[in-house]
Every structure is written in C-alpha cells, then in structure tokens.
Design a protein around this motif. Structure first.
Motif, PDB file in Angstrom:
ATOM      1  N   UNK A   1     -10.275  15.287  -1.438  1.00  0.00           N
ATOM      2  CA  UNK A   1     -10.690  15.227  -0.746  1.00  0.00           C
ATOM      3  C   UNK A   1     -12.008  14.235   0.110  1.00  0.00           C
ATOM      4  N   UNK A   2     -13.141  13.700  -1.154  1.00  0.00           N
ATOM      5  CA  UNK A   2     -13.544  12.749  -1.271  1.00  0.00           C
ATOM      6  C   UNK A   2     -13.532  11.653  -0.631  1.00  0.00           C
ATOM      7  N   UNK A   3     -11.699  10.825  -1.180  1.00  0.00           N
ATOM      8  CA  UNK A   3     -11.587   9.966  -0.627  1.00  0.00           C
ATOM      9  C   UNK A   3     -11.006   9.818   0.615  1.00  0.00           C
ATOM     10  N   UNK A   4     -10.455  11.212   1.120  1.00  0.00           N
ATOM     11  CA  UNK A   4      -9.582  11.585   2.469  1.00  0.00           C
ATOM     12  C   UNK A   4     -10.356  10.484   3.537  1.00  0.00           C
ATOM     13  N   UNK A   5     -11.042  11.423   4.257  1.00  0.00           N
ATOM     14  CA  UNK A   5     -12.241  10.132   5.635  1.00  0.00           C
ATOM     15  C   UNK A   5     -11.813   8.726   5.299  1.00  0.00           C
ATOM     16  N   UNK A   6     -11.951   7.916   3.868  1.00  0.00           N
ATOM     17  CA  UNK A   6     -11.740   6.938   3.742  1.00  0.00           C
ATOM     18  C   UNK A   6     -10.562   6.348   3.534  1.00  0.00           C
ATOM     19  N   UNK A   7      -9.919   7.281   3.602  1.00  0.00           N
ATOM     20  CA  UNK A   7      -8.003   6.580   3.811  1.00  0.00           C
ATOM     21  C   UNK A   7      -7.619   6.808   5.178  1.00  0.00           C
ATOM     22  N   UNK A   8      -8.399   7.380   5.928  1.00  0.00           N
ATOM     23  CA  UNK A   8      -7.764   8.164   7.278  1.00  0.00           C
ATOM     24  C   UNK A   8      -7.993   6.718   7.787  1.00  0.00           C
ATOM     25  N   UNK A   9      -9.696   6.306   7.561  1.00  0.00           N
ATOM     26  CA  UNK A   9      -9.973   5.284   8.031  1.00  0.00           C
ATOM     27  C   UNK A   9      -8.996   3.998   8.062  1.00  0.00           C
ATOM     28  N   UNK A  10      -8.614   4.163   6.642  1.00  0.00           N
ATOM     29  CA  UNK A  10      -7.562   3.245   6.244  1.00  0.00           C
ATOM     30  C   UNK A  10      -6.353   2.844   6.994  1.00  0.00           C
ATOM     31  N   UNK A  11      -6.332   4.203   7.192  1.00  0.00           N
ATOM     32  CA  UNK A  11      -4.630   4.889   7.867  1.00  0.00           C
ATOM     33  C   UNK A  11      -4.702   4.411   9.386  1.00  0.00           C
ATOM     34  N   UNK A  12      -5.520   4.019   9.774  1.00  0.00           N
ATOM     35  CA  UNK A  12      -6.026   4.076  11.265  1.00  0.00           C
ATOM     36  C   UNK A  12      -5.656   2.787  11.838  1.00  0.00           C
ATOM     37  N   UNK A  13      -6.732   1.419  10.793  1.00  0.00           N
ATOM     38  CA  UNK A  13      -6.643   0.623  10.923  1.00  0.00           C
ATOM     39  C   UNK A  13      -4.867   0.236  10.649  1.00  0.00           C
ATOM     40  N   UNK A  14      -4.157   0.840   8.530  1.00  0.00           N
ATOM     41  CA  UNK A  14      -2.775   0.313   8.766  1.00  0.00           C
ATOM     42  C   UNK A  14      -1.661   0.570   9.954  1.00  0.00           C
ATOM     43  N   UNK A  15      -2.303   2.051  11.068  1.00  0.00           N
ATOM     44  CA  UNK A  15      -0.981   2.266  11.861  1.00  0.00           C
ATOM     45  C   UNK A  15      -1.191   2.226  12.518  1.00  0.00           C
ATOM     46  N   UNK A  16      -2.288   1.881  13.706  1.00  0.00           N
ATOM     47  CA  UNK A  16      -2.773   2.043  14.798  1.00  0.00           C
ATOM     48  C   UNK A  16      -2.976   1.231  15.106  1.00  0.00           C
ATOM     49  N   UNK A  17      -3.532  -0.042  14.279  1.00  0.00           N
ATOM     50  CA  UNK A  17      -4.384  -1.336  14.441  1.00  0.00           C
ATOM     51  C   UNK A  17      -5.192  -1.412  15.308  1.00  0.00           C
ATOM     52  N   UNK A  18      -6.387  -0.021  14.683  1.00  0.00           N
ATOM     53  CA  UNK A  18      -7.637   0.030  14.683  1.00  0.00           C
ATOM     54  C   UNK A  18      -8.521  -1.100  13.411  1.00  0.00           C
ATOM     55  N   UNK A  19      -9.591  -2.149  14.453  1.00  0.00           N
ATOM     56  CA  UNK A  19     -10.011  -3.135  13.642  1.00  0.00           C
ATOM     57  C   UNK A  19     -11.315  -2.460  13.042  1.00  0.00           C
ATOM     58  N   UNK A  20     -10.828  -2.467  11.425  1.00  0.00           N
ATOM     59  CA  UNK A  20     -11.957  -2.391  10.862  1.00  0.00           C
ATOM     60  C   UNK A  20     -13.133  -3.382  10.896  1.00  0.00           C
ATOM     61  N   UNK A  21     -14.630  -2.313  10.968  1.00  0.00           N
ATOM     62  CA  UNK A  21     -16.409  -3.416  10.679  1.00  0.00           C
ATOM     63  C   UNK A  21     -16.302  -2.914   9.469  1.00  0.00           C
ATOM     64  N   UNK A  22     -17.255  -3.926   9.212  1.00  0.00           N
ATOM     65  CA  UNK A  22     -17.464  -4.011   8.107  1.00  0.00           C
ATOM     66  C   UNK A  22     -17.764  -3.170   7.049  1.00  0.00           C
ATOM     67  N   UNK A  23     -18.784  -2.308   7.497  1.00  0.00           N
ATOM     68  CA  UNK A  23     -19.293  -1.198   6.588  1.00  0.00           C
ATOM     69  C   UNK A  23     -18.041  -0.710   6.141  1.00  0.00           C
ATOM     70  N   UNK A  24     -17.107  -0.441   7.461  1.00  0.00           N
ATOM     71  CA  UNK A  24     -15.404   0.489   6.727  1.00  0.00           C
ATOM     72  C   UNK A  24     -15.663  -0.101   5.710  1.00  0.00           C
TER      73      UNK A  24
END
Length: 304
Positions: A114-137
C-alpha cells in the motif's frame, strides 16, 4: 464509498470531510488486528462472509439515502454489469491476498504494497493513459523500484505479495472509475454480483462440515458476521469524506493506514525487519516524500 456520485471537488478542505477520512484510515490501520483474529479460518471463508455481510450494510445505506434506483438501472445495463463484474473480481483478489498475508505473518508485505500503490498508479497513468510523468514523479518511481530491487536481490524473488496487492488495487481503482454510478452504488453492485457464489461457497462449507459459522464457537460466528461491517463501514465513511477534501489532502492521508500496519507488524506482531527491509522501506518512504512534495507543489500552483 460515497453516498452518491460526487460533485466536482472544490479546492478547499472541510473539517467534516477530514474527520470522515481520518476515521476511515484509522479503521483500515487497525484492520490487521481483526484479520489476525480470524487467521485460523481459511481466507476463502473469510472473504465469502465479508461479501455476504457487506450486502445488508451497503444496502441499508442506499435505502437510507434513496439511491436504490441507480442500482436498479445498472442491473438493466449489460455494460455496467460487465464492468462491475471485472471490478468485483479484482477487489476479491485484493481482499483474499490481504487476509491471507495478515494470517500468514506477512503484514509488512501488505504495508509495503500500500506504500507502493500511489506510485504504481502514477506509472499506470503514464503507461495506460499516456499521462506525462513529471521529473519528480520519475525520481519517486525510480527510488521505489530500487527498494523493490533490494528486496528481490536479498530474497532471491520478487516481493510478490506486496506487488500483487498493489497491482490488484491499482487496476481495481483504474477500472472502478469507469463505472458510471456513485461509489456506494458501485460497491453494493459489486458485492451483489459476488453474493451468489459467496453464498454457494458458505452453503458448501456448511454441508461438508468445514464451516466455522455456527459451528459451536460463538466468537468465530460473531467475527465472520462482523467481517461485513469492517469491510463496508470504512469504505462508506471514507468516500463521504473524500468528496469534501482536496485531492492533495487525500494524497497525504493515504499513508496513515500503511504506516499503522507497518508499526503493528513490527512492534505488535513481531515480524522480522531485516537489513534488506531497513534499506528498502526508507527508499520507498523517500520516494513517497518526493512524490508528495511534487503533488503539493502542483496543487498550490493550480490553486494560485
């Protein structure tokens, strides 16, 4: 789960919303004690009762707020039923892994997941939805990946329990957003779909003498009935609070439950916290600090 489809979120926090969300996260944080109490019961039986006894709780809420029409409409829409069946399957996997992990002395793995989950959600947004990752992310995801790598090298295998919990919840949240009904209605629909197989399994256990329900131990029976309350209650409380809070506030508060689980696992359950975890967990915590800082900075900029 919210009482109805949440309106557009205002860029401000409500004290009532904060109290609701805090109560939900505290209840989730103490949940390992409950799951430890039913550790002698098979996870499948516990999950079946979580489903069955969640139905009256979620149903009562819908009746109280007059939202039953939404469910009736959903039951007549094959597309919504198919989507709800998918999310129901994913949440069942997540629940099953969680119950099994706590009972098997792997509460630390659940905290890690559950600590990893928020970061995985951000990664999924980039991979599945094409959301651009910010440098900090990207930095945060890299740090978390290093933490997972440390655990993998030390154990000789991936920390599959943590990853499976995180992946199942992330995909559940991803697909759950596609259900065009309110969160409370969606949760009721999910447990309604799961109710028939769950009831069938409970009947099978009773018929074969394997059931712990009304099997002479009043404590087991009470705990199994209560499983529905500890499942549905926090979800309903949380969503009624979440719609009154900024996303950045929820983003910070989501660490309350895994932090509590971590403390309980180490200091109450006495699970081993070896060198590899002493390296991996701080890496992941640092990743969450970077991620949260980026989120808060973005939120302030948007507010301005």
């Amino acid at each position: 789960m919210a009482v109805e489809a949440a309106p557009e979120r205002k860029n401000e926090d409500s004290a009532r919303g904060f109290a609701f969300a805090l109560a939900a996260y505290l209840l989730w944080g103490f949940l390992p004690f409950y799951m430890k109490a039913v550790a002698h019961i098979s996870p499948a039986e516990v999950i079946a009762h979580r489903i069955i006894w969640s139905l009256p709780v979620a149903g009562a809420v819908l009746v109280a707020v007059g939202r039953t029409a939404d469910v009736k409409a959903a039951l007549r829409t094959p597309r919504i039923l198919a989507m709800a069946a998918l999310t129901a399957a994913l949440i069942t996997v997540n629940w099953g892994l969680y119950v099994w992990a706590i009972g098997s002395g792997r509460a630390l793995d659940t905290a890690l997941g559950y600590f990893i989950n928020p970061l995985l959600s951000v990664l999924m947004g980039a991979v599945l939805l094409g959301e651009k990752l910010k440098p900090a992310q990207m930095v945060a995801i890299g740090l978390a990946a290093c933490g997972v790598l440390v655990l993998t090298v030390e154990a000789g295998t991936l920390p599959w329990v943590a990853l499976a919990l995180s992946v199942s919840w992330a995909f559940y949240a991803f697909f759950r957003k596609t259900l065009p009904i309110g969160p409370n209605q969606g949760f009721f629909l999910e447990v309604l779909i799961l109710g028939l197989p769950a009831l069938g399994y409970i009947i099978y256990l009773q018929a074969t003498g394997q059931s712990h329900f009304f099997a002479g131990n009043a404590s087991d029976t009470t705990l199994l009935i209560g499983a529905g309350i500890v499942t549905a209650g926090p979800l309903i409380i949380y969503a009624n609070g979440a719609k009154l809070l900024k996303l950045s506030t929820i983003g910070i508060m989501q660490y309350i439950a895994p932090s509590m689980i971590f403390i309980i696992a180490v200091f109450v359950f006495g699970e081993p916290f070896g060198t590899e975890k002493m390296i991996a967990f701080p890496l992941i915590w640092l990743a969450l600090v970077v991620y949260t800082w980026s989120m808060l900075r973005s939120s302030r900029r948007d507010g301005a």
